[in-house]
Design an enzyme around this catalytic site. Structure first.
Site, mmCIF file in Angstrom:
data_model
loop_
_atom_site.group_PDB
_atom_site.id
_atom_site.type_symbol
_atom_site.label_atom_id
_atom_site.label_comp_id
_atom_site.label_asym_id
_atom_site.label_seq_id
_atom_site.Cartn_x
_atom_site.Cartn_y
_atom_site.Cartn_z
ATOM 1 N N LYS A 86 -19.752 49.437 47.268
ATOM 2 C CA LYS A 86 -18.832 48.305 47.156
ATOM 3 C C LYS A 86 -19.595 47.005 47.330
ATOM 4 O O LYS A 86 -20.360 46.908 48.295
ATOM 5 C CB LYS A 86 -17.775 48.449 48.252
ATOM 6 C CG LYS A 86 -16.782 47.340 48.318
ATOM 7 C CD LYS A 86 -15.847 47.574 49.458
ATOM 8 C CE LYS A 86 -14.963 46.343 49.552
ATOM 9 N NZ LYS A 86 -14.254 46.270 50.770
ATOM 10 N N TYR A 101 -7.754 47.061 41.082
ATOM 11 C CA TYR A 101 -6.421 46.462 41.153
ATOM 12 C C TYR A 101 -5.673 46.616 39.828
ATOM 13 O O TYR A 101 -4.477 46.335 39.764
ATOM 14 C CB TYR A 101 -6.536 44.990 41.579
ATOM 15 C CG TYR A 101 -7.145 44.849 42.964
ATOM 16 C CD1 TYR A 101 -6.369 45.031 44.111
ATOM 17 C CD2 TYR A 101 -8.510 44.577 43.133
ATOM 18 C CE1 TYR A 101 -6.924 44.932 45.378
ATOM 19 C CE2 TYR A 101 -9.078 44.485 44.393
ATOM 20 C CZ TYR A 101 -8.281 44.660 45.514
ATOM 21 O OH TYR A 101 -8.840 44.584 46.765
ATOM 22 N N ARG A 147 -9.737 37.994 50.878
ATOM 23 C CA ARG A 147 -9.480 37.415 52.207
ATOM 24 C C ARG A 147 -8.205 36.599 52.207
ATOM 25 O O ARG A 147 -7.574 36.441 53.239
ATOM 26 C CB ARG A 147 -10.710 36.629 52.666
ATOM 27 C CG ARG A 147 -11.890 37.622 52.755
ATOM 28 C CD ARG A 147 -13.018 37.219 53.618
ATOM 29 N NE ARG A 147 -13.994 38.320 53.650
ATOM 30 C CZ ARG A 147 -15.299 38.161 53.776
ATOM 31 N NH1 ARG A 147 -15.801 36.953 53.897
ATOM 32 N NH2 ARG A 147 -16.088 39.215 53.806
ATOM 33 N N ARG A 185 -20.051 38.315 57.947
ATOM 34 C CA ARG A 185 -20.149 39.757 58.180
ATOM 35 C C ARG A 185 -21.569 40.291 57.956
ATOM 36 O O ARG A 185 -21.773 41.490 57.814
ATOM 37 C CB ARG A 185 -19.183 40.500 57.253
ATOM 38 C CG ARG A 185 -17.735 40.011 57.301
ATOM 39 C CD ARG A 185 -16.754 41.141 57.119
ATOM 40 N NE ARG A 185 -15.426 40.735 56.689
ATOM 41 C CZ ARG A 185 -14.505 40.149 57.449
ATOM 42 N NH1 ARG A 185 -14.786 39.827 58.697
ATOM 43 N NH2 ARG A 185 -13.312 39.861 56.956
ATOM 44 N N GLU A 204 -27.674 54.695 54.510
ATOM 45 C CA GLU A 204 -26.285 54.643 54.988
ATOM 46 C C GLU A 204 -25.481 55.842 54.478
ATOM 47 O O GLU A 204 -24.692 56.433 55.214
ATOM 48 C CB GLU A 204 -25.613 53.343 54.518
ATOM 49 C CG GLU A 204 -26.093 52.083 55.237
ATOM 50 C CD GLU A 204 -25.444 51.932 56.610
ATOM 51 O OE1 GLU A 204 -24.650 52.813 57.014
ATOM 52 O OE2 GLU A 204 -25.730 50.932 57.296
ATOM 53 N N LYS A 243 -21.688 49.202 51.782
ATOM 54 C CA LYS A 243 -20.820 48.041 51.614
ATOM 55 C C LYS A 243 -21.638 46.782 51.887
ATOM 56 O O LYS A 243 -22.185 46.606 52.973
ATOM 57 C CB LYS A 243 -19.631 48.129 52.572
ATOM 58 C CG LYS A 243 -18.711 46.932 52.478
ATOM 59 C CD LYS A 243 -17.441 47.132 53.270
ATOM 60 C CE LYS A 243 -16.588 45.861 53.225
ATOM 61 N NZ LYS A 243 -15.376 45.993 54.014
ATOM 62 N N SER A 295 -11.995 42.339 44.699
ATOM 63 C CA SER A 295 -11.125 41.222 44.333
ATOM 64 C C SER A 295 -11.817 40.186 43.463
ATOM 65 O O SER A 295 -11.221 39.663 42.519
ATOM 66 C CB SER A 295 -10.587 40.575 45.607
ATOM 67 O OG SER A 295 -11.662 40.172 46.454
#
Ligand code: PBG
Length: 327
Positions: A252, A317, A209, A221, A237, A199, A278
């Site tokens: 992602k 989505y 957000r 982040r 990872e 990610k 998004s």
């Protein structure tokens, strides 16, 4: 054959829609699409997300309706995000049995739980007043190991409320192992883990957000999410998460990281998931609204490309809309 004509004629296999359909290397099917959904505590009506036209913060009732529509369209799964009415430093409502996600999970488990895989995002950023994915040290850093204890407790709360798959998305070191141990210890060995393994610290999360009301109140982040410059790090990872017990691994965002999707697909033998986030959604919707691109074709092409790069499952989505178009 005269030398002036080419011997190989790939165009033969592109001549008609039937021919193109027959020779297509990649296909999309509703079952491999997952719909991310937002449920918000304390609202009377579903709230549209302005930066994501067509996406809503749901009430418990409107969530049930939309989940039922997704299930009827044949969508493979839903990924649930909760937005609590009250936030605090520890994100207390995340593992409250009466927290919004747990309540919604109980609704969905009884409504649609047999026909669609009900999954939950497992993170703290929607629940903390500071908007970070973990609990903080006095100096304002994210405390990795204290956060793992919170994640373990949230995993158990979600499993008890009926989640079939938990999706840890906070990028803390050791999170998959901590969650696996907690689930097993609490009698939930059958709950699977879809790890957000690779990610990135991405600007493409912008509209989310707003949708999840989780913008960090200070800082960003980048001390836990990955640097967009790195690809080999994603494999590191992914392998760590598999060693710790992940059942599926995720990359992602999707569209800007298709090289990473391919590298992961070639390296592992578990389902590979890609999250069309998004910002990817918002860019296509916005350009289409301006009449600059063909919305429906761009949506299908974006998802087909994610599949072609090697993802077995795509979070999008548009899942319900696309599933309907495919059947
Ligand atoms: C964290 C989380 C985020 C997204 C999914 N889970 C936000 C972040 O990491 O900042 C982003 C999804 C999207 O942009 O669609 N709980």
């Amino acid at each position: 054959m005269s030398a002036q004509f080419p011997a190989a004629r790939p165009r033969r296999l592109r001549r008609t829609p039937a021919m193109r359909r027959m020779v297509a290397e990649t296909r999309l099917a509703p079952a491999e699409l997952v719909l991310p959904m937002f449920v918000k505590e304390g609202i009377g009506d579903p709230q549209p997300v302005s930066s994501m036209p067509g996406v809503f913060q749901h009430t418990r009732d409107s969530l049930r309706k939309a989940a039922d529509e997704a299930a009827r369209a044949g969508v493979g799964g839903i990924m649930l995000f909760g937005i609590p009415a009250v936030k605090d430093g520890a994100g207390s409502s995340a593992d409250d049995p009466d927290g919004i996600v747990q309540l919604a999970l109980r609704d969905l488990a009884s409504d649609v739980g047999d026909s669609i895989v009900v999954m939950t995002d497992l993170c703290l950023d929607e629940y903390t007043d500071h908007g970070h994915c973990g609990v903080l040290t006095p100096s304002g850093d994210i405390d990795n190991d204290a956060t793992l204890e919170r994640y373990a407790s949230i995993a158990v709360a979600q499993a008890e409320a009926g989640s079939a798959v938990v999706g840890p998305s906070g990028m803390m070191d050791g999170q998959v192992a901590a969650i696996r141990a907690a689930l097993d210890g609490a009698g939930h060995p059958d709950v699977a883990i879809m790890a957000y393994s690779a990610k990135y610290a991405s600007a493409y999360y912008g509209p989310f957000r707003e949708a999840a009301e989780c913008a960090p109140q200070f800082g960003d982040r980048s001390t836990h999410q990955q640097d967009p410059a790195n690809a080999a790090e994603s494999l590191r990872e992914v392998f760590l998460d598999l060693d710790e017990g992940a059942d599926m691994v995720m990359v992602k965002p999707a569209g800007a990281y298709l090289d990473v999707v391919r590298r992961v697909r070639d390296a592992v033998d578990v389902p590979v998931v890609a999250y069309q986030v998004s910002g990817e959604y918002a860019m296509i919707e916005a350009a289409a609204e301006k009449g600059w691109i063909d919305r429906d074709r761009t949506i299908m092409e974006s998802l087909l490309s994610i599949r072609r790069a090697g993802a077995d499952i795509a979070l999008t989505y548009w899942a319900t809309e696309v599933a309907r178009r495919l059947t």
